[in-house]
Structure formats: structure tokens, C-alpha cells
Scaffold this motif. Structure first.
Motif, PDB file in Angstrom:
ATOM      1  N   GLU A  16       0.350  -1.392   0.102  1.00 16.08           N
ATOM      2  CA  GLU A  16       0.059   0.033   0.087  1.00 16.08           C
ATOM      3  C   GLU A  16       0.662   1.476  -0.134  1.00 16.08           C
ATOM      4  O   GLU A  16       0.524   1.834  -1.558  1.00 16.08           O
TER       5      GLU A  16
ATOM      6  N   ILE B 144       2.342   1.877  -3.801  1.00 20.64           N
ATOM      7  CA  ILE B 144       1.525   2.035  -4.831  1.00 20.64           C
ATOM      8  C   ILE B 144       0.833   3.833  -4.153  1.00 20.64           C
ATOM      9  O   ILE B 144       0.674   4.432  -5.389  1.00 20.64           O
ATOM     10  N   GLU B 145       0.266   4.382  -2.882  1.00 21.55           N
ATOM     11  CA  GLU B 145       0.687   5.298  -2.316  1.00 21.55           C
ATOM     12  C   GLU B 145       2.478   6.277  -3.130  1.00 21.55           C
ATOM     13  O   GLU B 145       1.925   7.320  -3.711  1.00 21.55           O
TER      14      GLU B 145
ATOM     15  N   VAL C 188      -4.655  -5.964  -3.448  1.00 27.66           N
ATOM     16  CA  VAL C 188      -4.055  -4.647  -2.939  1.00 27.66           C
ATOM     17  C   VAL C 188      -4.421  -4.222  -4.149  1.00 27.66           C
ATOM     18  O   VAL C 188      -5.028  -2.632  -3.844  1.00 27.66           O
TER      19      VAL C 188
ATOM     20  N   ASN D  62      -8.179  -3.141  -3.645  1.00 26.66           N
ATOM     21  CA  ASN D  62      -9.010  -1.919  -3.292  1.00 26.66           C
ATOM     22  C   ASN D  62      -8.830  -1.076  -2.600  1.00 26.66           C
ATOM     23  O   ASN D  62      -9.710  -0.021  -2.489  1.00 26.66           O
ATOM     24  N   ALA D  63      -7.309  -0.499  -3.878  1.00 25.38           N
ATOM     25  CA  ALA D  63      -6.791   0.804  -4.340  1.00 25.38           C
ATOM     26  C   ALA D  63      -8.262   0.809  -4.707  1.00 25.38           C
ATOM     27  O   ALA D  63      -8.820   2.305  -5.363  1.00 25.38           O
ATOM     28  N   SER D  64      -8.226   0.192  -6.089  1.00 25.39           N
ATOM     29  CA  SER D  64      -8.955   0.352  -7.017  1.00 25.39           C
ATOM     30  C   SER D  64     -11.067   0.830  -6.611  1.00 25.39           C
ATOM     31  O   SER D  64     -11.069   2.144  -6.751  1.00 25.39           O
TER      32      SER D  64
ATOM     33  N   ALA E 232     -11.594   1.870  -3.505  1.00 27.86           N
ATOM     34  CA  ALA E 232     -11.465   2.851  -2.987  1.00 27.86           C
ATOM     35  C   ALA E 232     -11.129   4.474  -3.277  1.00 27.86           C
ATOM     36  O   ALA E 232     -10.801   5.555  -3.026  1.00 27.86           O
TER      37      ALA E 232
ATOM     38  N   ARG F 175      -8.098   5.116  -5.911  1.00 30.79           N
ATOM     39  CA  ARG F 175      -6.688   5.617  -5.573  1.00 30.79           C
ATOM     40  C   ARG F 175      -6.559   5.575  -6.713  1.00 30.79           C
ATOM     41  O   ARG F 175      -5.710   6.396  -6.990  1.00 30.79           O
ATOM     42  N   ILE F 176      -6.981   4.569  -7.573  1.00 30.18           N
ATOM     43  CA  ILE F 176      -6.170   4.557  -8.852  1.00 30.18           C
ATOM     44  C   ILE F 176      -7.247   3.788 -10.032  1.00 30.18           C
ATOM     45  O   ILE F 176      -8.315   3.544  -9.604  1.00 30.18           O
TER      46      ILE F 176
ATOM     47  N   TRP G 215      -1.610   1.402 -14.203  1.00 28.94           N
ATOM     48  CA  TRP G 215      -2.520   1.524 -12.970  1.00 28.94           C
ATOM     49  C   TRP G 215      -1.971   2.929 -12.840  1.00 28.94           C
ATOM     50  O   TRP G 215      -0.584   2.781 -13.666  1.00 28.94           O
TER      51      TRP G 215
ATOM     52  N   GLY H 242      -2.433   6.847 -10.870  1.00 25.36           N
ATOM     53  CA  GLY H 242      -3.586   7.832  -9.699  1.00 25.36           C
ATOM     54  C   GLY H 242      -4.888   8.070 -10.239  1.00 25.36           C
ATOM     55  O   GLY H 242      -4.899   8.761 -10.999  1.00 25.36           O
TER      56      GLY H 242
END
Length: 107
Positions: free
Chosen positions: A35, A38-39, A69, A72-74, A76, A78-79, A100, A102
Motif C-alpha cells: 500500500e 502504491i501511494e 491490494v 482495494n485501491a481501485s 477506494a 485511489r487508482i 494503473w 493515480g
């Protein structure tokens, strides 16, 4: 009456989400690294794939943890998926991986 395809789609999404949760349940340390990776990649503004996350966070303890991961980021916001291209990892035998970036206005 509800559309059968819509019902199937919702059911498939719930299975995906519960599978993602299960894949990460025992991968807390690696999940935190992934995570953060990714950030970091979001902040750089570059496109990235699972190959990049593996280079930064290392190999996941279970193969499904990596996909979880990204899911979850998608979810949310975020990506966002940009395209598919061939993996650079030899062990992937040139399989296609998602690329991907941001999300605009990402949370």
C-alpha cells in the motif's frame, strides 16, 4: 423484477471482495509495504503495474494478495486502470498485467 445478469454481477463482485479480504488476512506486513508502494507511485504520477509493486514491496506471501491490494485501491478510488501490457517478469512468461495510475481526484 430484477435483471438476472445484474444479480449475477453483484454476486460475482461480492465473491471477488471476500476473496480479496481473505488473501490479505494473513499478509499484514506485506500489505502495508504494498500500500505504501502504491501511494508512492501515485505521487510520482507515473503509470505502474504489479511488476513495480513487487520491485518495491517484494513478493507477496500468497499470489492472490497482490491482486487484492489493487482491487482495494481501485475500489477506494485511489487508482484507475489505464491499459494492459506484457509483464516484464520472466516468471510471468509475458502475461498481460494491468497498468494503473493515480485516479484523478483520488481519495
Amino acid at each position: 423484477m430484477s435483471d438476472p445478469q445484474d444479480t449475477l454481477d453483484r454476486y460475482a463482485e461480492s465473491l471477488r471482495d471476500s476473496g480479496a479480504d481473505a488473501a490479505l488476512r494473513f499478509a499484514d506486513e506485506w500489505r502495508a509495504k504494498a500500500e505504501r508502494a502504491i501511494e508512492y507511485l501515485i505521487r510520482t504520477g507515473t503509470d505502474f503495474s504489479s511488476d513495480d509493486i513487487r520491485r518495491i514491496a517484494g513478493d507477496p506471501p500468497t499470489p492472490n494478495a497482490l491482486g487484492a491490494v489493487f482491487v482495494n485501491a481501485s475500489k477506494a478510488g485511489r487508482i484507475e486502470l489505464v491499459e494492459y501490457r506484457r509483464s516484464q517478469r520472466l516468471g510471468r512468461h509475458a502475461a498481460r498485467v494491468g497498468v494503473w495510475r493515480g485516479a484523478r481526484g483520488g481519495r
